[in-house]
Design a protein around this motif. Sequence first.
Motif, mmCIF file in Angstrom:
data_model
loop_
_atom_site.group_PDB
_atom_site.id
_atom_site.type_symbol
_atom_site.label_atom_id
_atom_site.label_comp_id
_atom_site.label_asym_id
_atom_site.label_seq_id
_atom_site.Cartn_x
_atom_site.Cartn_y
_atom_site.Cartn_z
ATOM 1 N N ILE A 44 1.084 0.912 18.932
ATOM 2 C CA ILE A 44 0.777 -0.167 17.996
ATOM 3 C C ILE A 44 -0.312 -1.036 18.609
ATOM 4 O O ILE A 44 -0.174 -1.505 19.737
ATOM 5 C CB ILE A 44 2.039 -0.995 17.704
ATOM 6 C CG1 ILE A 44 3.109 -0.116 17.048
ATOM 7 C CG2 ILE A 44 1.701 -2.185 16.808
ATOM 8 C CD1 ILE A 44 4.476 -0.775 16.955
ATOM 9 N N LEU A 60 0.344 5.591 15.320
ATOM 10 C CA LEU A 60 0.602 4.167 15.513
ATOM 11 C C LEU A 60 -0.682 3.361 15.590
ATOM 12 O O LEU A 60 -0.706 2.194 15.182
ATOM 13 C CB LEU A 60 1.440 3.942 16.776
ATOM 14 C CG LEU A 60 2.897 4.401 16.712
ATOM 15 C CD1 LEU A 60 3.631 4.036 17.998
ATOM 16 C CD2 LEU A 60 3.626 3.822 15.512
ATOM 17 N N LEU A 63 -1.267 2.545 12.043
ATOM 18 C CA LEU A 63 -0.142 2.142 11.194
ATOM 19 C C LEU A 63 -0.345 0.805 10.480
ATOM 20 O O LEU A 63 -0.045 0.708 9.274
ATOM 21 C CB LEU A 63 1.147 2.122 12.012
ATOM 22 C CG LEU A 63 2.425 1.915 11.205
ATOM 23 C CD1 LEU A 63 2.624 3.040 10.197
ATOM 24 C CD2 LEU A 63 3.637 1.835 12.140
ATOM 25 N N GLU A 96 9.481 -3.611 17.019
ATOM 26 C CA GLU A 96 8.017 -3.625 16.996
ATOM 27 C C GLU A 96 7.492 -3.015 15.701
ATOM 28 O O GLU A 96 6.516 -3.507 15.113
ATOM 29 C CB GLU A 96 7.471 -2.844 18.198
ATOM 30 C CG GLU A 96 7.719 -3.527 19.535
ATOM 31 C CD GLU A 96 7.405 -2.617 20.712
ATOM 32 O OE1 GLU A 96 6.951 -1.479 20.473
ATOM 33 O OE2 GLU A 96 7.622 -3.038 21.856
ATOM 34 N N LEU A 97 8.127 -1.967 15.235
ATOM 35 C CA LEU A 97 7.706 -1.327 13.989
ATOM 36 C C LEU A 97 7.958 -2.237 12.792
ATOM 37 O O LEU A 97 7.130 -2.331 11.875
ATOM 38 C CB LEU A 97 8.438 0.003 13.816
ATOM 39 C CG LEU A 97 8.075 1.097 14.828
ATOM 40 C CD1 LEU A 97 9.070 2.256 14.759
ATOM 41 C CD2 LEU A 97 6.659 1.609 14.597
ATOM 42 N N GLN A 98 9.091 -2.928 12.795
ATOM 43 C CA GLN A 98 9.388 -3.843 11.695
ATOM 44 C C GLN A 98 8.390 -4.998 11.648
ATOM 45 O O GLN A 98 8.023 -5.470 10.569
ATOM 46 C CB GLN A 98 10.819 -4.382 11.836
ATOM 47 C CG GLN A 98 11.901 -3.339 11.638
ATOM 48 C CD GLN A 98 11.975 -2.783 10.221
ATOM 49 O OE1 GLN A 98 11.383 -3.311 9.291
ATOM 50 N NE2 GLN A 98 12.699 -1.691 10.063
ATOM 51 N N VAL A 100 5.303 -4.783 12.331
ATOM 52 C CA VAL A 100 4.111 -4.258 11.651
ATOM 53 C C VAL A 100 4.279 -4.386 10.141
ATOM 54 O O VAL A 100 3.375 -4.837 9.429
ATOM 55 C CB VAL A 100 3.845 -2.795 12.043
ATOM 56 C CG1 VAL A 100 2.651 -2.251 11.263
ATOM 57 C CG2 VAL A 100 3.588 -2.669 13.536
ATOM 58 N N THR A 101 5.450 -3.995 9.637
ATOM 59 C CA THR A 101 5.701 -4.107 8.192
ATOM 60 C C THR A 101 5.642 -5.556 7.728
ATOM 61 O O THR A 101 5.015 -5.873 6.705
ATOM 62 C CB THR A 101 7.079 -3.509 7.849
ATOM 63 O OG1 THR A 101 7.147 -2.166 8.321
ATOM 64 C CG2 THR A 101 7.310 -3.507 6.351
ATOM 65 N N THR A 111 9.477 0.254 3.471
ATOM 66 C CA THR A 111 9.218 1.161 4.582
ATOM 67 C C THR A 111 10.512 1.487 5.321
ATOM 68 O O THR A 111 11.296 0.596 5.643
ATOM 69 C CB THR A 111 8.221 0.544 5.585
ATOM 70 O OG1 THR A 111 7.046 0.132 4.877
ATOM 71 C CG2 THR A 111 7.818 1.563 6.644
ATOM 72 N N PHE A 113 11.754 3.403 8.752
ATOM 73 C CA PHE A 113 11.414 4.006 10.036
ATOM 74 C C PHE A 113 12.610 4.815 10.528
ATOM 75 O O PHE A 113 13.750 4.330 10.505
ATOM 76 C CB PHE A 113 11.075 2.928 11.077
ATOM 77 C CG PHE A 113 9.838 2.153 10.763
ATOM 78 C CD1 PHE A 113 8.580 2.724 10.913
ATOM 79 C CD2 PHE A 113 9.918 0.845 10.309
ATOM 80 C CE1 PHE A 113 7.435 2.012 10.607
ATOM 81 C CE2 PHE A 113 8.774 0.117 10.009
ATOM 82 C CZ PHE A 113 7.527 0.699 10.157
#
Length: 218
Positions: A44, A60, A63, A96-98, A100-101, A111, A113
Amino acid sequence: MHIEILVEDQSGEKLLETLLPQLLGSQGEPHTWRLFAYKGIGRIPQGLSTKGDPSKRILLDQLPKLLRGYGKTPGIDAVVVILDVDKRNCIEFLHELQVVTESCHPHAPKTLFRLAIEEMEAWYLGDQQALMEAYPRAKRKVLDSYIQDSTCGTWELLADAIYPGGSAAIKKAGWPLPGQVKYGWAEKIGPLMDPEQNTSPSFCKLRDGLRRLVASAS
């Protein structure tokens, strides 16, 4: 419901091509999806500002830009991103992914994951009946040593069980053999897998998450 599904490599794409109709029903009856394979997971970007070269297709790295685009695109009801957790902390990685959303507000797409623990090869090891049918000469002792969804060098363990010369031979040959071997596993094992019997917790989270996702559209 139409779903865009992103995976980090071609072997993951090949496996999901086989499994998605079992999880979602036949394409277009009533749900539709598109699969996109990238050429690696990457990381990311700092500040969530995409600066990487999109032609390199590193998942990533792209993303934040991808999710912002999907959030503004009519006809896309959800995005599913499927990744290997590798050596990362699973909880921290999901957070970390959340983030981004959330950064895509007010145009964040719905989304989901899902992480393979440690690698997608754990899902083959979660269906050892399919694995043994595809590779009857697999080394049972190696398979029996595996603790499901453990961080142990998953693809290497699978290679040690079924590939002549094991993971050492694959690593010695170098790229592109690792990718070719993993794609071959998806081709041979994937069509034999039974999603209802899989013992991999991370696979079951994918299976159940996808089913909840499409049920929410009913």
